[in-house]
Design a protein around this motif. Sequence first.
Motif, short mmCIF file in Angstrom:
data_model
loop_
_atom_site.label_atom_id
_atom_site.label_comp_id
_atom_site.label_asym_id
_atom_site.label_seq_id
_atom_site.Cartn_x
_atom_site.Cartn_y
_atom_site.Cartn_z
N LYS A 132 1.09 -0.49 -0.12
CA LYS A 132 -0.06 -0.04 -0.04
C LYS A 132 0.88 1.21 -0.06
O LYS A 132 0.94 2.28 -0.34
CB LYS A 132 -0.55 -0.52 1.44
N GLY A 133 2.10 1.34 0.09
CA GLY A 133 3.00 2.16 -0.26
C GLY A 133 3.69 3.03 1.77
O GLY A 133 4.00 3.99 1.25
N ILE A 134 2.89 2.35 2.30
CA ILE A 134 3.16 2.31 4.05
C ILE A 134 4.72 1.97 4.04
O ILE A 134 5.35 0.73 4.25
CB ILE A 134 2.43 1.67 4.98
N MET A 135 5.44 3.12 4.26
CA MET A 135 6.77 2.75 4.41
C MET A 135 7.77 3.22 5.77
O MET A 135 8.89 2.55 5.79
CB MET A 135 7.34 3.10 3.20
N VAL A 136 6.78 3.70 6.44
CA VAL A 136 7.29 3.44 8.18
C VAL A 136 7.99 2.78 8.99
O VAL A 136 7.42 1.30 8.44
CB VAL A 136 6.47 4.33 8.81
N PRO A 137 8.73 2.55 9.71
CA PRO A 137 9.59 1.61 10.48
C PRO A 137 8.06 1.17 10.99
O PRO A 137 6.89 1.31 11.88
CB PRO A 137 9.84 1.88 11.60
N MET A 138 7.80 -0.54 10.99
CA MET A 138 7.06 -1.35 11.32
C MET A 138 7.28 -2.68 12.87
O MET A 138 8.70 -3.06 13.00
CB MET A 138 6.04 -2.10 10.11
N MET A 139 6.99 -2.74 13.95
CA MET A 139 7.59 -2.97 14.85
C MET A 139 6.28 -4.38 15.64
O MET A 139 5.48 -3.54 15.54
CB MET A 139 8.08 -2.25 15.80
N GLY A 140 7.60 -5.39 15.96
CA GLY A 140 6.48 -6.76 16.17
C GLY A 140 7.17 -6.79 17.78
O GLY A 140 8.15 -6.41 17.87
N GLY A 141 6.39 -7.85 18.75
CA GLY A 141 6.87 -8.06 19.90
C GLY A 141 7.72 -10.16 19.56
O GLY A 141 8.31 -9.45 18.36
N ASP A 142 7.97 -9.91 20.88
CA ASP A 142 9.05 -12.07 21.02
C ASP A 142 8.22 -12.61 19.40
O ASP A 142 8.92 -13.65 19.54
CB ASP A 142 9.21 -11.39 21.94
N ALA A 143 7.16 -12.51 19.46
CA ALA A 143 6.57 -13.16 18.49
C ALA A 143 6.53 -13.50 17.34
O ALA A 143 6.51 -14.36 16.21
CB ALA A 143 4.97 -13.17 18.67
N TRP A 144 7.36 -12.10 16.75
CA TRP A 144 8.50 -11.83 15.47
C TRP A 144 9.31 -12.62 15.30
O TRP A 144 10.30 -12.76 13.88
CB TRP A 144 8.54 -10.41 15.03
N ASP A 145 9.33 -13.19 16.59
CA ASP A 145 11.40 -13.72 16.81
C ASP A 145 11.08 -15.04 16.16
O ASP A 145 10.76 -15.94 17.01
CB ASP A 145 11.71 -13.30 17.48
N SER A 146 10.76 -14.93 14.50
CA SER A 146 10.02 -16.66 14.08
C SER A 146 10.59 -16.18 12.34
O SER A 146 10.66 -15.23 12.14
CB SER A 146 8.64 -16.73 14.86
#
Lengths: 410, 327
Positions: free
Chosen positions: A266-280
């Motif tokens: 969609k062209g949203i280029m800002v930083p995206m962050m997740g919690g430890d569940a993204w640690d995979s």
Amino acid sequence: MRIPKTALLISSLTLFLTACGGGTTPAPASTTPAAGGTAPASGGGGTAKTVVKIATQSPLSGGSSVQGEAIKLGAQLSLEDHKAEFEKLGVDLQLVPYDDQGDPKKGVANAELVGADQAILGVVGHMNSGVAIPSSVVYEKYSTVMVSPSNTATEVTDRNLKVVNRIVARDDFQGPAAAEYAVKTLGAKNVFVIQDKTAYGQGLAEAFKNEAEKLGAKVAGYEGITVGEKDFNGVLNIALNKKPDFIFFGGLYGEGGLLIKQARDKGIMVPMMGGDAWDSAGLVDIAGDKVKDALYSSIAADITKTEEGKKWAEKYKTKFGKGPDGYSAYAYDCMSVILNGLKSAMAANGGKVPTREQVRDAVRATKDFQGVATKVTFDGKGDNTYAKVFIYKFEGPAYPGAMISEVAKK
Amino acid sequence: MEVILQTLPQVLIDGLALGAIYAVVALGYTMVYGILELINFAHGEVFMTGAFVGTTVLLVMESTGTTAGLPGWAAYLLILVTAMLFTGVLGVGIERVAYRPLRKAPKLISLISAIGVSFVLQDLVRFIAELTTGNYIVSGTTLFDKSLTVPASSAVSWLSDASLKTNTLVIIGVAIVLMIGLDLFVNRTKWGVAMRAVAQDRETAALMSINVNKVIVLTFFIGSALGGATGVLFAQQYGTIDPFIGFILGLKAFTAAVLGGIGNIRGAMFGGLAIGVLEMFASANLGLLTSGSFGAEYKDVFTFLILIFVLILKPEGLFGKALKEKV
């Protein structure tokens, strides 16, 4: 076409009933402990070795099975490392892996099985806070000690159960640590928060939101999504319109990966962050090369940064044929903490196998225990005072990301 | 209010892509219902199977390097056709095993066997996926991955620009082709006439030397092939699939079929598009309209409210004709 009104009504009613009943987890109840079974007659005294079993509870099938399997293998490695030592004490250590499928119902059912098997003196797990919370009530009933390598929800230890311990950071520490990084280091001013309405996701997202507000950032939106959905364009359209400079997601990698992908489309280029569940590695599989620049806070350190950790990872790899996942080393430490407690309880019990209550109290009394991934001292609630939060960043479509920051408890 | 208008182009595009998917799945429900007066609740799982078959073929082609020499559209067509054939045959098999033996039984019995079939398919696909990849969430590659910008703001100043993936255009295009093709088939061909005849009165049609069983098999084949095709479109649009995507999506497509008048093909198309757009609108604007007390997570409620209201107030749907029971 004729329209039999009642038939249609009945059909849809039936359908709704099935939707309510088994919609979210139509999984077959087919899990039995894989190991065990060959328990020799114990308690006979004399030279016969007493069997002591330690259980693991993690999702071995389903969407988070990669991480769940890693927990089992980590615990297994520690158990095998300590096997010889316990043999000398006249104890035959055995691992009993249970599959909780990431499902609270399944977790509680397994917990009852654990409670019924008197030879089980401790549990490594669960992976999901939402499963650990109801299951630990059962452990409390049977006084079976539990040490979790990955639970972060505050409620897990806030209920002050005697059996519940964890060695990683809590959401009310992880969320704020992520917010601190976003606001102070990245200079985010207008953050958008998405959560998946699970005990884990919502808790983390709220902790992030509150701290971000405290640090002076504006929260442009706080929206929810449903686990299992594939189309997040609706939520992302809101984000697009609010023009945030930072997006935080409290939820699992399945939805997280799609959110990253659809946001970038969609062209949203800002930083995206997740919690430890993204640690995979799963996040990378789903988001593909769009995962570049995505951030995640983790309660797990990159253990390969130290010489000792590297050695451990190599041992793990030669044994199991694949590299350790984020929680492997923590599961290893959980098992070591339990076995350490077991050993001191045995010593206090005159060399005899202690009761579950004695093991429970000995584990809670753990002080300055040096594990592979972390040092462990439990406070009165069962939280580890040495727990830290780490910030990682994906530099390309390869797991794991690079560790870029480390936040210790103040 | 302003904000809602501003985002309208983007919401419409996303809603139409989703709606096109609902519409084609709804066609499968409506066809089977039109002929057998049976709601094939396994249709959502046929859709899901199509998504998995398409993705598997694509992944296999990639690992053997076949895609490299092939233009994107040819690969797309290939996975689409494979998935359609597979699910078409699957649909015929389901009819043979789960519905034909029950054709004389009360309606509720075949409904239950339909739900049984859908659970079997879910777990079967889950088992196979887990066996081969160790994880039932499967990600494929997207063939048309470019992003386009729709310059809505230069046309009307108070709109903001929208972006869309090229795949969205493919979805809408393929869906339109499938829908028009089906419409022509049913209204213009001999087989189509036979299908409509069977739908009206099975016994009389049989007396007019129409092979009812063949017509029913054909209906299941076409309906399921359409479902499978949509599965491929879905997998291409969202990139990631799991064995449970058919469940809620099936319910929504069923709602679309009911809204348009179940049994009515054009009604199903309209219903699908309407529900897709409504859902997208709800998820993008609920928070704004209720000043934050209801968020995007409540979007599904609307679809099912529609289902309940239509069933209570106008069970024949928007385009269906209320017919009296046959005597």
